[in-house]
Motif scaffolding. Structure first.
Motif, short mmCIF file in Angstrom:
data_model
loop_
_atom_site.label_atom_id
_atom_site.label_comp_id
_atom_site.label_asym_id
_atom_site.label_seq_id
_atom_site.Cartn_x
_atom_site.Cartn_y
_atom_site.Cartn_z
N VAL A 133 0.82 -1.39 -0.03
CA VAL A 133 -0.02 0.18 -0.12
C VAL A 133 0.85 1.22 0.19
N GLY A 134 0.41 2.15 -0.88
CA GLY A 134 1.52 3.31 -1.02
C GLY A 134 2.30 3.27 -2.32
N VAL A 135 2.26 1.99 -2.62
CA VAL A 135 3.19 1.64 -3.86
C VAL A 135 2.38 1.37 -5.29
N ASN A 136 1.24 0.25 -4.77
CA ASN A 136 0.54 -0.28 -5.74
C ASN A 136 -0.62 0.67 -6.39
N ALA A 137 -0.83 1.74 -5.41
CA ALA A 137 -1.88 2.72 -5.97
C ALA A 137 -1.79 4.17 -5.12
N PRO A 138 -2.23 5.18 -5.41
CA PRO A 138 -2.11 6.31 -4.73
C PRO A 138 -2.77 6.19 -3.44
N VAL A 139 -2.41 7.00 -2.34
CA VAL A 139 -2.99 7.01 -0.98
C VAL A 139 -3.26 8.49 -0.84
N PRO A 140 -4.09 8.75 -0.04
CA PRO A 140 -5.04 10.07 0.20
C PRO A 140 -3.77 10.71 1.25
N GLU A 141 -3.01 10.00 1.82
CA GLU A 141 -2.14 10.59 2.98
C GLU A 141 -0.72 11.28 2.43
N SER A 142 -0.62 11.25 0.95
CA SER A 142 0.75 11.52 0.31
C SER A 142 0.24 12.16 -1.10
N PRO A 143 1.05 13.16 -1.62
CA PRO A 143 0.72 13.63 -3.08
C PRO A 143 1.72 12.73 -3.95
N VAL A 144 2.41 11.69 -3.45
CA VAL A 144 3.01 10.97 -4.53
C VAL A 144 2.67 9.63 -4.14
N ILE A 145 3.23 8.60 -5.09
CA ILE A 145 3.12 7.33 -4.74
C ILE A 145 4.63 6.61 -4.83
N GLY A 146 4.82 5.51 -4.00
CA GLY A 146 6.19 4.85 -3.96
C GLY A 146 6.21 4.11 -5.19
N ALA A 147 7.65 3.63 -5.69
CA ALA A 147 8.03 3.25 -6.77
C ALA A 147 8.71 1.62 -6.69
N VAL A 148 8.52 0.80 -7.42
CA VAL A 148 9.39 -0.45 -7.51
C VAL A 148 10.14 -0.09 -8.62
N THR A 149 11.59 -0.30 -8.07
CA THR A 149 12.89 0.02 -9.25
C THR A 149 13.91 -0.52 -8.62
N SER A 150 14.89 -0.81 -9.54
CA SER A 150 16.33 -1.42 -8.97
C SER A 150 16.90 -0.24 -8.66
N GLN A 151 17.89 -0.69 -7.64
CA GLN A 151 18.82 0.27 -7.13
C GLN A 151 19.66 0.82 -8.19
N ASP A 152 20.04 -0.08 -9.31
CA ASP A 152 21.06 0.33 -10.14
C ASP A 152 20.40 1.16 -11.32
N ARG A 153 19.04 1.44 -11.12
CA ARG A 153 18.40 2.38 -12.11
C ARG A 153 18.31 3.77 -11.20
N LEU A 154 18.13 3.74 -9.76
CA LEU A 154 17.90 4.72 -9.08
C LEU A 154 19.29 5.68 -8.84
N GLU A 155 20.35 4.85 -8.55
CA GLU A 155 21.60 5.67 -8.36
C GLU A 155 22.00 6.52 -9.47
N PRO A 156 22.12 6.16 -10.92
CA PRO A 156 22.44 7.26 -11.91
C PRO A 156 21.57 8.65 -11.58
N THR A 157 20.27 8.48 -11.59
CA THR A 157 19.54 9.72 -11.14
C THR A 157 20.09 10.46 -10.08
N LEU A 158 20.35 9.72 -9.06
CA LEU A 158 20.92 10.44 -7.83
C LEU A 158 22.15 11.26 -8.10
N LEU A 159 23.03 10.38 -8.92
CA LEU A 159 24.26 10.96 -9.22
C LEU A 159 24.22 12.42 -9.97
N ALA A 160 23.29 12.08 -10.87
CA ALA A 160 23.10 13.42 -11.67
C ALA A 160 22.31 14.56 -11.10
N ALA A 161 21.95 14.22 -10.00
CA ALA A 161 21.25 15.39 -9.23
C ALA A 161 22.12 16.40 -8.69
N ALA A 162 23.39 16.15 -8.61
CA ALA A 162 24.30 17.28 -8.00
C ALA A 162 25.50 17.25 -8.86
#
Length: 522
Positions: free
Chosen positions: A97-126
């Motif tokens: 819950v909070g990943v498979n569908a939106p929840v009213p408690e947050s403006p965002v939804i969690g994500a299923v993604t692999s760390q090796d996809r996440l890290e390049p985005t974080l590296l490019a953020a600074a």
């Protein structure tokens, strides 16, 4: 300065998601950092698989949420499934819950993604310097700074770094934590495991029943990327050096699969479970797995580390920029260590519950009778939501000015989240416009939310970064405020103080900011 020396305000040791997030946050604050990572590149392994809803709120603040979602799985993958083999039908399933569908408690939804996809985005953020293939070999603390010795494994060159502070985000086997002599408490090593990254045509088995992970009797399978790729997680066999990994994966897939796996990478690792006895030693702060190693069930570990640096980076910025006293840093351990212990208990419970499900199924299969199509889970559908744990985090420290309100009763399972504006809690999400959340008003500053901004504006003269935001009248009752009340929100989105009605004096706001940033009683 001697040749070979480098200076930074904050040295970040470790180039995983926690260290990279700290680098991006501190750059937003204008803090000069240097990140060093002993491996020569970002991790090629999937590792962590879940960015939970609270982490996505933090990444929304950094302008990264949409980029992370763009390479993540669709929402329907926010589910776990239990099967005898991957190609069998589910005998149990649960939503994240909070990943498979939106929840009213947050403006965002969690994500299923692999760390090796996440890290390049974080590296490019600074744009701050990040040196890979560079290992910390010594770290000492002086009265005004920390001194680190680094070695570049490719060139053999040794560099000395002087920094005002250091963040150790260098994993469960943290070199920094060991050098500081900080012990850990908890179950410790919970077993050796292996991750096998492989290619195989398995999509027809997940096409109509997608999931972020499939638990089977022969290990767990996880799709890695929307376009393809798989990982198999299982206990490490005794003779791992001679193991036939393609054969082991094919056997785990089951006799009906008739698929030969093309193994791409193999990684052995230990599932650790502990919390460091200290999160800080002078000018050196532990974060992420260096501070708390959390079992992977429930996807809590990386996300707890992201929350760590979200908590500590604004405090470091305040100290370095002179609008906060060094004593503010004492609240980092006070606030985050209890959260780490609670998170560890939850992850250990998740692990036991997963074993319970599989044990029930094995018992049914041993009877020789046809097993039932469904196994009742030992938790509710909301169990893997854990919204109470990730959105209901409460801080109790000198950086929070408490009022006389009663705290909501915490749920033992961590599932139930009760939104509240009580000081110490994360400020709840409220929509201001169809696309703008209350959380979007927070950033590299303190935020004062009030239905009477004109009156409070008279108190806004302060050396600390502060913005005053009007609170729409329809939200005042929910926030527990009268027509002249106000909420003071810390840069990490937690309520620092609450005044139900008009300020007690013309110095009320200034006094509160002083008390929080000095971490002294008001």
């Amino acid at each position: 300065m001697p040749v070979g020396d480098v200076e930074a305000e904050v040295l970040i040791v470790g180039g995983g998601p926690v260290g990279l997030t700290a680098r991006a946050l501190l750059e937003r604050w204008g803090v000069r950092t240097l990140l060093v990572e002993k491996h020569r590149e970002l991790s090629p392994f999937p590792r962590s698989r879940l960015v939970n809803v609270r982490s996505m709120e933090i990444y929304r603040q950094l302008g990264l949420a949409a980029k992370i979602t763009a390479t993540a799985f669709p929402q329907e993958y926010g589910r776990i499934r239990f099967r005898d083999t991957l190609h069998d039908h589910d005998f149990a399933t649960a939503a994240m819950v909070g990943v498979n569908a939106p929840v009213p408690e947050s403006p965002v939804i969690g994500a299923v993604t692999s760390q090796d996809r996440l890290e390049p985005t974080l590296l490019a953020a600074a744009d701050a310097p990040a040196r890979f293939g560079v290992e910390l070999i010594d770290l000492t603390e002086g009265a005004e700074n920390v001194a680190a010795s680094l070695i570049d494994h490719q060139s053999g060159e040794e560099t000395r770094v002087r920094a005002r502070y250091a963040i150790a985000a260098d994993g469960a086997n943290s070199t920094v934590r060991q050098r500081l002599g900080i012990n850990t408490a908890g179950p410790g090593a919970m077993g050796g495991f292996t991750t096998v990254v492989f290619d195989a045509d398995l999509n027809h088995w997940r096409a109509h029943q997608p999931a972020g992970v499939y638990f089977t009797a022969h290990g767990s399978f996880a799709p890695l990327y929307p376009e393809g790729g798989w990982a198999w997680f299982a206990p490490t066999p005794q003779d791992a050096a001679r193991a036939d990994w393609p054969g082991l994966v094919s056997h785990a897939l089951g006799p009906k699969a008739d698929v030969r796996a093309e193994v791409l990478r193999v990684q052995h690792w230990v599932m650790n479970a502990f919390v460091a006895e200290r999160f800080r030693r002078g000018r050196i702060l532990l974060a992420g797995d260096a501070a708390h190693a959390i079992p992977i069930l429930g996807g809590l570990g990386m996300n707890a580390g992201i929350a760590d640096v979200h908590n500590v980076c604004w405090k470091l910025a305040g100290v370095l920029q002179g609008w906060a006293e060094p004593s503010l840093l004492e609240t980092y351990e006070t606030e985050r260590q209890p959260v780490a212990h609670r998170t560890l208990r939850q992850a250990v419970a998740n692990t036991q519950l997963m074993r319970d499900v599989q044990s029930r199924r094995r018992d049914q299969l041993r009877t020789g009778e046809a097993p039932p199509d469904h196994v009742e889970l030992p938790w509710s559908e909301r169990y893997f939501a854990q919204l109470g744990l990730v959105l209901g985090v409460t801080y109790d420290s000198a950086a929070v000015l408490t009022d006389d309100s009663a705290a909501p009763e915490p749920s033992e399972s961590g599932t139930d989240y009760v939104p509240t504006t009580r000081p110490g809690h994360r400020m709840p999400h409220l929509w201001l416009t169809p696309n703008r959340s209350m959380l979007d008003t927070f950033g590299e500053w303190f935020t004062l939310l009030t239905p009477d901004p004109t009156r409070w504006q008279q108190q806004a003269a302060t050396p600390r970064p502060l913005r005053i935001e009007p609170l729409p009248a329809e939200h005042t009752a929910f926030c527990g405020l009268g027509p002249r009340g106000a909420l003071l929100i810390r840069p990490d989105g937690h309520v620092g103080a609450r005044w139900r009605d008009r300020p007690r004096s013309d110095s009320t706001l200034c006094n509160a900011l002083t008390a929080i940033t000095r971490s002294t009683p008001l």
